[in-house]
Motif scaffolding. Structure first.
Motif, PDB file in Angstrom:
ATOM      1  N   PRO A  24      38.988  27.708  58.749  1.00 12.06           N
ATOM      2  CA  PRO A  24      39.794  28.074  59.649  1.00 12.06           C
ATOM      3  C   PRO A  24      40.074  27.141  61.164  1.00 12.06           C
ATOM      4  O   PRO A  24      38.834  26.955  60.664  1.00 12.06           O
ATOM      5  N   PRO A  25      40.588  27.061  61.501  1.00 11.61           N
ATOM      6  CA  PRO A  25      41.174  26.906  63.025  1.00 11.61           C
ATOM      7  C   PRO A  25      39.972  28.152  63.972  1.00 11.61           C
ATOM      8  O   PRO A  25      39.594  29.225  63.253  1.00 11.61           O
ATOM      9  N   ARG A  26      39.341  28.028  65.095  1.00  9.99           N
ATOM     10  CA  ARG A  26      38.509  28.642  66.294  1.00  9.99           C
ATOM     11  C   ARG A  26      39.057  29.054  66.173  1.00  9.99           C
ATOM     12  O   ARG A  26      39.092  30.588  66.325  1.00  9.99           O
ATOM     13  N   ASN A  27      40.323  28.664  66.790  1.00 10.20           N
ATOM     14  CA  ASN A  27      41.342  30.228  67.667  1.00 10.20           C
ATOM     15  C   ASN A  27      42.174  30.690  66.621  1.00 10.20           C
ATOM     16  O   ASN A  27      43.501  29.608  67.169  1.00 10.20           O
ATOM     17  N   PRO A  28      42.849  31.147  65.842  1.00 10.60           N
ATOM     18  CA  PRO A  28      44.077  30.874  65.430  1.00 10.60           C
ATOM     19  C   PRO A  28      45.316  32.183  66.284  1.00 10.60           C
ATOM     20  O   PRO A  28      46.603  31.435  65.473  1.00 10.60           O
ATOM     21  N   GLU A  29      44.925  32.173  66.834  1.00 10.43           N
ATOM     22  CA  GLU A  29      46.116  32.985  67.509  1.00 10.43           C
ATOM     23  C   GLU A  29      46.608  31.667  68.721  1.00 10.43           C
ATOM     24  O   GLU A  29      47.989  32.392  69.053  1.00 10.43           O
ATOM     25  N   ASN A  30      46.583  30.747  68.693  1.00 11.26           N
ATOM     26  CA  ASN A  30      46.950  29.762  69.840  1.00 11.26           C
ATOM     27  C   ASN A  30      47.016  28.395  68.710  1.00 11.26           C
ATOM     28  O   ASN A  30      46.950  27.607  68.272  1.00 11.26           O
ATOM     29  N   MET A  63      51.568  31.999  56.745  1.00  7.79           N
ATOM     30  CA  MET A  63      50.405  31.236  56.555  1.00  7.79           C
ATOM     31  C   MET A  63      49.656  32.549  57.265  1.00  7.79           C
ATOM     32  O   MET A  63      48.681  32.638  57.043  1.00  7.79           O
ATOM     33  N   TYR A  64      49.442  32.676  58.344  1.00  8.79           N
ATOM     34  CA  TYR A  64      48.239  33.054  59.579  1.00  8.79           C
ATOM     35  C   TYR A  64      48.262  34.797  58.987  1.00  8.79           C
ATOM     36  O   TYR A  64      46.725  35.032  58.247  1.00  8.79           O
ATOM     37  N   GLN A  65      49.360  35.384  58.283  1.00 10.36           N
ATOM     38  CA  GLN A  65      49.149  36.553  57.752  1.00 10.36           C
ATOM     39  C   GLN A  65      49.222  36.434  56.179  1.00 10.36           C
ATOM     40  O   GLN A  65      48.005  37.629  56.077  1.00 10.36           O
ATOM     41  N   GLU A  66      49.165  35.537  55.609  1.00 10.52           N
ATOM     42  CA  GLU A  66      48.981  35.153  53.781  1.00 10.52           C
ATOM     43  C   GLU A  66      47.380  35.216  54.246  1.00 10.52           C
ATOM     44  O   GLU A  66      46.664  36.113  52.930  1.00 10.52           O
ATOM     45  N   SER A  67      46.786  34.284  54.575  1.00  9.32           N
ATOM     46  CA  SER A  67      45.027  33.091  53.829  1.00  9.32           C
ATOM     47  C   SER A  67      44.419  33.773  55.302  1.00  9.32           C
ATOM     48  O   SER A  67      42.786  33.024  54.993  1.00  9.32           O
ATOM     49  N   TYR A  92      47.298  32.542  46.102  1.00  6.75           N
ATOM     50  CA  TYR A  92      45.948  31.442  46.253  1.00  6.75           C
ATOM     51  C   TYR A  92      46.143  30.620  46.921  1.00  6.75           C
ATOM     52  O   TYR A  92      47.121  29.949  47.361  1.00  6.75           O
ATOM     53  N   GLY A  93      44.789  30.316  47.519  1.00  7.54           N
ATOM     54  CA  GLY A  93      45.024  29.317  48.874  1.00  7.54           C
ATOM     55  C   GLY A  93      45.708  29.860  50.251  1.00  7.54           C
ATOM     56  O   GLY A  93      46.333  30.680  50.482  1.00  7.54           O
ATOM     57  N   TYR A  94      46.136  29.132  51.384  1.00  7.64           N
ATOM     58  CA  TYR A  94      47.080  28.704  52.556  1.00  7.64           C
ATOM     59  C   TYR A  94      48.108  29.589  52.091  1.00  7.64           C
ATOM     60  O   TYR A  94      48.090  30.899  52.796  1.00  7.64           O
ATOM     61  N   SER A  95      48.954  29.191  51.512  1.00  5.83           N
ATOM     62  CA  SER A  95      50.189  29.774  51.571  1.00  5.83           C
ATOM     63  C   SER A  95      50.118  31.195  50.281  1.00  5.83           C
ATOM     64  O   SER A  95      50.927  32.216  50.226  1.00  5.83           O
ATOM     65  N   GLN A  96      49.616  31.476  49.273  1.00 10.43           N
ATOM     66  CA  GLN A  96      49.292  32.543  48.576  1.00 10.43           C
ATOM     67  C   GLN A  96      50.103  31.867  48.251  1.00 10.43           C
ATOM     68  O   GLN A  96      50.741  33.762  47.596  1.00 10.43           O
ATOM     69  N   ALA A  97      50.392  31.305  47.391  1.00 15.36           N
ATOM     70  CA  ALA A  97      51.673  31.113  46.667  1.00 15.36           C
ATOM     71  C   ALA A  97      51.476  31.593  45.502  1.00 15.36           C
ATOM     72  O   ALA A  97      49.844  30.871  44.584  1.00 15.36           O
ATOM     73  N   LYS A  98      51.789  32.155  44.386  1.00 16.08           N
ATOM     74  CA  LYS A  98      51.728  32.664  43.044  1.00 16.08           C
ATOM     75  C   LYS A  98      51.472  31.211  41.999  1.00 16.08           C
ATOM     76  O   LYS A  98      52.539  31.249  42.102  1.00 16.08           O
ATOM     77  N   THR A  99      51.234  31.685  40.891  1.00 14.54           N
ATOM     78  CA  THR A  99      50.846  30.614  40.508  1.00 14.54           C
ATOM     79  C   THR A  99      52.454  30.203  39.618  1.00 14.54           C
ATOM     80  O   THR A  99      52.933  29.186  39.974  1.00 14.54           O
ATOM     81  N   MET A 100      53.089  31.363  39.259  1.00 14.42           N
ATOM     82  CA  MET A 100      54.136  30.715  38.858  1.00 14.42           C
ATOM     83  C   MET A 100      55.431  30.304  39.839  1.00 14.42           C
ATOM     84  O   MET A 100      56.086  29.101  39.898  1.00 14.42           O
ATOM     85  N   VAL A 172      54.173  45.055  59.052  1.00 11.85           N
ATOM     86  CA  VAL A 172      53.721  43.941  58.742  1.00 11.85           C
ATOM     87  C   VAL A 172      54.380  43.031  59.191  1.00 11.85           C
ATOM     88  O   VAL A 172      54.000  41.306  59.508  1.00 11.85           O
ATOM     89  N   SER A 173      56.025  42.813  58.369  1.00  9.70           N
ATOM     90  CA  SER A 173      56.854  42.054  58.541  1.00  9.70           C
ATOM     91  C   SER A 173      57.275  41.817  60.286  1.00  9.70           C
ATOM     92  O   SER A 173      57.515  40.812  60.525  1.00  9.70           O
ATOM     93  N   ARG A 174      56.944  42.505  61.281  1.00 10.93           N
ATOM     94  CA  ARG A 174      57.322  42.419  62.276  1.00 10.93           C
ATOM     95  C   ARG A 174      56.196  42.164  63.504  1.00 10.93           C
ATOM     96  O   ARG A 174      56.371  41.255  64.177  1.00 10.93           O
ATOM     97  N   LYS A 175      55.208  42.190  62.318  1.00 10.55           N
ATOM     98  CA  LYS A 175      53.821  41.372  63.122  1.00 10.55           C
ATOM     99  C   LYS A 175      53.927  40.185  63.211  1.00 10.55           C
ATOM    100  O   LYS A 175      54.053  39.129  63.653  1.00 10.55           O
ATOM    101  N   VAL A 176      54.377  39.929  61.620  1.00  4.91           N
ATOM    102  CA  VAL A 176      54.669  38.298  61.356  1.00  4.91           C
ATOM    103  C   VAL A 176      55.899  37.659  63.001  1.00  4.91           C
ATOM    104  O   VAL A 176      55.766  36.115  62.966  1.00  4.91           O
ATOM    105  N   GLU A 177      56.700  38.347  62.724  1.00  3.84           N
ATOM    106  CA  GLU A 177      57.706  38.288  63.833  1.00  3.84           C
ATOM    107  C   GLU A 177      57.443  37.743  64.895  1.00  3.84           C
ATOM    108  O   GLU A 177      57.394  37.091  65.783  1.00  3.84           O
ATOM    109  N   GLN A 178      56.687  39.029  65.637  1.00  2.00           N
ATOM    110  CA  GLN A 178      55.966  38.891  66.995  1.00  2.00           C
ATOM    111  C   GLN A 178      54.773  37.915  67.646  1.00  2.00           C
ATOM    112  O   GLN A 178      55.127  36.679  67.922  1.00  2.00           O
ATOM    113  N   ARG A 179      54.187  37.014  66.240  1.00  6.20           N
ATOM    114  CA  ARG A 179      53.563  36.003  65.897  1.00  6.20           C
ATOM    115  C   ARG A 179      54.227  34.605  65.841  1.00  6.20           C
ATOM    116  O   ARG A 179      53.822  33.959  66.943  1.00  6.20           O
ATOM    117  N   SER A 180      55.642  34.313  65.728  1.00  6.30           N
ATOM    118  CA  SER A 180      55.940  34.263  64.726  1.00  6.30           C
ATOM    119  C   SER A 180      57.117  33.310  66.646  1.00  6.30           C
ATOM    120  O   SER A 180      56.392  32.289  66.950  1.00  6.30           O
TER     121      SER A 180
END
Length: 205
Positions: A24-30, A63-67, A92-100, A172-180
């Motif tokens: 993971p990156p050292r500073n995921p906030e930036n 992606m930050y929120q998911e993994s 699973y993984g960076y995107s937490q995509a489900k298998t199907m 959580v969605s509002r949190k993603v929106e703010q981070r975006s």
């Protein structure tokens, strides 16, 4: 013997590079610092935007929120009487995509060798998903809040407004929106430098 040592050294170097690229990156906030540290990630993110029309800051915030940008992220293991019985979902993984859903992505895009623990494939998957969300539910690719609700609940769940029964998901969605929005502001400040350095590395290195 010399050939063996050279081969061993090459393998060690490749392993070290792979380990560095998957950490993971050292500073995921930036977002600027993320891309300065992970140069190949910026190339992949830029390619995703050009291909799917989704602005870089939206899937990166998701992606930050998911993994937390962990290549091998997975839901916690569930237990019955101290016996592991499997994980809560196939995400699973960076995107937490489900298998199907991942299988649908590979089939529709022809990216049959895609791997969920590969950043380039993972962010391309998120570009595909946000683009399809726009087609299916009419959600803007710039709308991180509703894009994340679709990502979490699925297109059918979003249509049924299943998220209204999940106050925690709204939060959580509002949190993603703010981070975006935060990421978008950061990227605006450094994108010209990232593009210039990418150009120099590509044509003058």
């Amino acid at each position: 013997m010399d050939k063996f040592l050279k081969l061993l050294l090459t393998c060690c170097c490749l392993s070290a590079l792979a380990a560095c690229s998957s950490t993971p990156p050292r500073n995921p906030e930036n977002l600027c610092e993320i891309f300065e540290e992970k140069r190949s990630w910026y190339k992949s993110a830029k390619k995703m935007q050009e291909k799917w029309g989704t602005p870089i800051h939206v899937p990166m915030a998701m992606m930050y929120q998911e993994s937390s940008f962990r290549h091998d992220a997975a839901p916690p293991m569930e237990y019955f009487l101290f016996i592991p019985i499997g994980r809560a979902s196939s995400a699973y993984g960076y995107s937490q995509a489900k298998t199907m859903t991942w299988k649908d992505y590979k089939r529709e895009t022809g990216n049959s060798w895609a791997s969920r623990d590969n950043f380039d494939d993972a962010i391309d998957f998120m570009g595909w998903f946000t683009s399809k969300t726009h087609k299916v539910n009419g959600i803007s690719k710039w709308d991180a809040y509703n894009q994340y609700l679709n990502y979490h609940e699925g297109w059918g769940g979003y249509k049924k407004r299943s998220y209204n029964k999940k106050p925690w998901l709204i939060k959580v969605s509002r949190k993603v929106e703010q981070r975006s929005k935060h990421y978008a502001g950061q990227l605006k400040q450094c994108r010209s430098d990232l593009d210039a350095s990418w150009f120099r590395r590509t044509f003058f290195s």
